[in-house]
Design a protein around this motif. Structure first.
Motif, PDB file in Angstrom:
ATOM      1  N   ALA A   1     145.821  82.277  92.898  1.00  0.00           N
ATOM      2  CA  ALA A   1     145.100  82.974  93.967  1.00  0.00           C
ATOM      3  C   ALA A   1     146.026  83.943  94.701  1.00  0.00           C
ATOM      4  CB  ALA A   1     144.502  81.964  94.941  1.00  0.00           C
ATOM      5  N   ARG A   2     147.248  83.512  94.973  1.00  0.00           N
ATOM      6  CA  ARG A   2     148.215  84.395  95.640  1.00  0.00           C
ATOM      7  C   ARG A   2     148.559  85.591  94.769  1.00  0.00           C
ATOM      8  NH1 ARG A   2     150.470  79.288  96.973  1.00  0.00           N
ATOM      9  NH2 ARG A   2     152.023  79.512  95.304  1.00  0.00           N
ATOM     10  N   GLU A   3     148.713  85.338  93.477  1.00  0.00           N
ATOM     11  CA  GLU A   3     149.042  86.430  92.561  1.00  0.00           C
ATOM     12  C   GLU A   3     147.877  87.418  92.436  1.00  0.00           C
ATOM     13  OE1 GLU A   3     150.177  84.513  88.945  1.00  0.00           O
ATOM     14  OE2 GLU A   3     151.820  83.410  89.921  1.00  0.00           O
ATOM     15  N   LEU A   4     146.659  86.900  92.392  1.00  0.00           N
ATOM     16  CA  LEU A   4     145.491  87.781  92.312  1.00  0.00           C
ATOM     17  C   LEU A   4     145.368  88.629  93.579  1.00  0.00           C
ATOM     18  CD1 LEU A   4     142.983  88.764  90.875  1.00  0.00           C
ATOM     19  CD2 LEU A   4     141.729  86.798  91.807  1.00  0.00           C
ATOM     20  N   ALA A   5     145.608  88.013  94.729  1.00  0.00           N
ATOM     21  CA  ALA A   5     145.569  88.769  95.988  1.00  0.00           C
ATOM     22  C   ALA A   5     146.620  89.878  95.989  1.00  0.00           C
ATOM     23  CB  ALA A   5     145.789  87.826  97.170  1.00  0.00           C
TER      24      ALA A   5
ATOM     25  N   THR B   1     134.281  82.661 104.591  1.00  0.00           N
ATOM     26  CA  THR B   1     132.949  82.242 104.174  1.00  0.00           C
ATOM     27  C   THR B   1     133.012  81.179 103.090  1.00  0.00           C
ATOM     28  OG1 THR B   1     132.787  83.987 102.513  1.00  0.00           O
ATOM     29  CG2 THR B   1     131.970  84.503 104.721  1.00  0.00           C
ATOM     30  N   LEU B   2     131.908  80.455 102.928  1.00  0.00           N
ATOM     31  CA  LEU B   2     131.795  79.435 101.896  1.00  0.00           C
ATOM     32  C   LEU B   2     131.015  79.986 100.718  1.00  0.00           C
ATOM     33  CD1 LEU B   2     130.937  76.261 104.012  1.00  0.00           C
ATOM     34  CD2 LEU B   2     133.140  76.864 102.998  1.00  0.00           C
ATOM     35  N   ARG B   3     131.554  79.789  99.516  1.00  0.00           N
ATOM     36  CA  ARG B   3     130.879  80.241  98.305  1.00  0.00           C
ATOM     37  C   ARG B   3     130.790  79.087  97.314  1.00  0.00           C
ATOM     38  NH1 ARG B   3     134.154  84.767  99.849  1.00  0.00           N
ATOM     39  NH2 ARG B   3     132.828  86.553 100.368  1.00  0.00           N
ATOM     40  N   ASP B   4     129.828  79.197  96.424  1.00  0.00           N
ATOM     41  CA  ASP B   4     129.639  78.155  95.413  1.00  0.00           C
ATOM     42  C   ASP B   4     129.702  78.764  94.026  1.00  0.00           C
ATOM     43  OD1 ASP B   4     126.794  78.836  94.423  1.00  0.00           O
ATOM     44  OD2 ASP B   4     126.546  78.768  96.588  1.00  0.00           O
ATOM     45  N   LEU B   5     129.649  77.912  93.029  1.00  0.00           N
ATOM     46  CA  LEU B   5     129.670  78.346  91.636  1.00  0.00           C
ATOM     47  C   LEU B   5     128.359  78.028  90.934  1.00  0.00           C
ATOM     48  CD1 LEU B   5     133.287  77.181  90.639  1.00  0.00           C
ATOM     49  CD2 LEU B   5     132.551  79.470  91.323  1.00  0.00           C
TER      50      LEU B   5
ATOM     51  N   ALA C   1     136.104  81.058  90.183  1.00  0.00           N
ATOM     52  CA  ALA C   1     136.416  80.602  91.535  1.00  0.00           C
ATOM     53  C   ALA C   1     137.402  81.537  92.218  1.00  0.00           C
ATOM     54  CB  ALA C   1     136.972  79.178  91.490  1.00  0.00           C
ATOM     55  N   LEU C   2     138.421  81.956  91.502  1.00  0.00           N
ATOM     56  CA  LEU C   2     139.408  82.882  92.074  1.00  0.00           C
ATOM     57  C   LEU C   2     138.757  84.204  92.442  1.00  0.00           C
ATOM     58  CD1 LEU C   2     142.633  82.453  89.899  1.00  0.00           C
ATOM     59  CD2 LEU C   2     142.052  81.371  92.074  1.00  0.00           C
ATOM     60  N   ALA C   3     137.944  84.736  91.536  1.00  0.00           N
ATOM     61  CA  ALA C   3     137.304  86.026  91.779  1.00  0.00           C
ATOM     62  C   ALA C   3     136.392  85.973  92.995  1.00  0.00           C
ATOM     63  CB  ALA C   3     136.518  86.460  90.547  1.00  0.00           C
TER      64      ALA C   3
END
Length: 233
Positions: free
Chosen positions: A28-32, A114-118, A61-63
């Motif tokens: 996640a840090r690398e994608l950011a 925000t909260l997101r789901d899959l 999830a990362l996206a």
């Protein structure tokens, strides 16, 4: 009505469990980092996912949780600390997330809070045993916050949108919040021009005039045992 676990995947407890968190957080840090430097999210998430040998669900999830710094700053600027008297709700986006929370399935805390789901919609929806409670929580929360009018926007082309519309109107009848439900073929486009929007859709958040995070408060205060994963917390 049959019991349905919305958004459940039997592999989630492993793919998003304690042993997987370090790699996911690093990814996640690398994608950011890449998004902040102008890389396209699709190609960047593929590159990072390949490097960390992530599954398709982990990459998704990362996206959904990672956003570039300019977008985050813009969303923070437009975020309302208190809701206005009237709210415009991204109906399926909001309700499905609460159904997932009530099911004990995975929720993701985005960098924007925000909260997101899959769970995904994919053009098909049906009212399940968690829907009634999700709507109940929404109406109760809005009433407690002093919201006077709530317009739910539902994607017209999605199956059973008419049935959900009937349920919303039925449950809100006679209550303190005046509820309206609009079926529209272009919900994203309509909400993108509005203020007081309730959604976790990144595209709408980037385009709308202002937004309020209704679901986070509901999950925190009314579904305390929900499974919320925060890779940046």
């Amino acid at each position: 009505m049959q019991t349905v676990t919305r958004g459940f995947d039997p592999k989630d407890r492993v793919q998003f469990g304690p042993k997987a968190i370090p790699a996911l957080a690093a990814a996640a840090r690398e994608l950011a980092f890449l998004l902040d430097r102008g890389y396209d999210v699709k190609h960047a998430s593929t590159f990072v996912g390949d490097h960390h040998l992530l599954s398709q669900r982990q990459r998704m999830a990362l996206a959904r949780t990672v956003s570039p710094a300019p977008s985050l700053e813009d969303r923070r600027r437009k975020r309302l600390e208190r809701p206005p008297a009237a709210l415009a709700l991204d109906g399926f986006n909001t309700i499905i997330t609460l159904e997932v929370a009530l099911s004990g399935s995975l929720l993701l805390r985005g960098m924007d809070g925000t909260l997101r789901d899959l769970a995904g919609l994919r053009g098909s929806y049906r009212v399940v045993d968690k829907t009634h409670r999700a709507v109940e929580l929404l109406l109760a929360r809005m009433a407690a916050l002093g919201v006077e009018r709530a317009v739910f926007y539902l994607d017209q082309q999605v199956s059973n949108s008419g049935r959900l519309r009937e349920l919303l109107l039925q449950m809100a009848a006679g209550g303190p919040v005046r509820v309206e439900v609009t079926l529209d073929p272009r919900v994203d486009g309509v909400l993108s021009w509005m203020e007081g929007v309730v959604t976790a859709d990144a595209i709408i958040l980037d385009r709308c005039s202002s937004w309020y995070d209704l679901n986070s408060g509901i999950v925190r205060d009314m579904i305390p045992d929900a499974w919320v994963l925060d890779l940046f917390g």
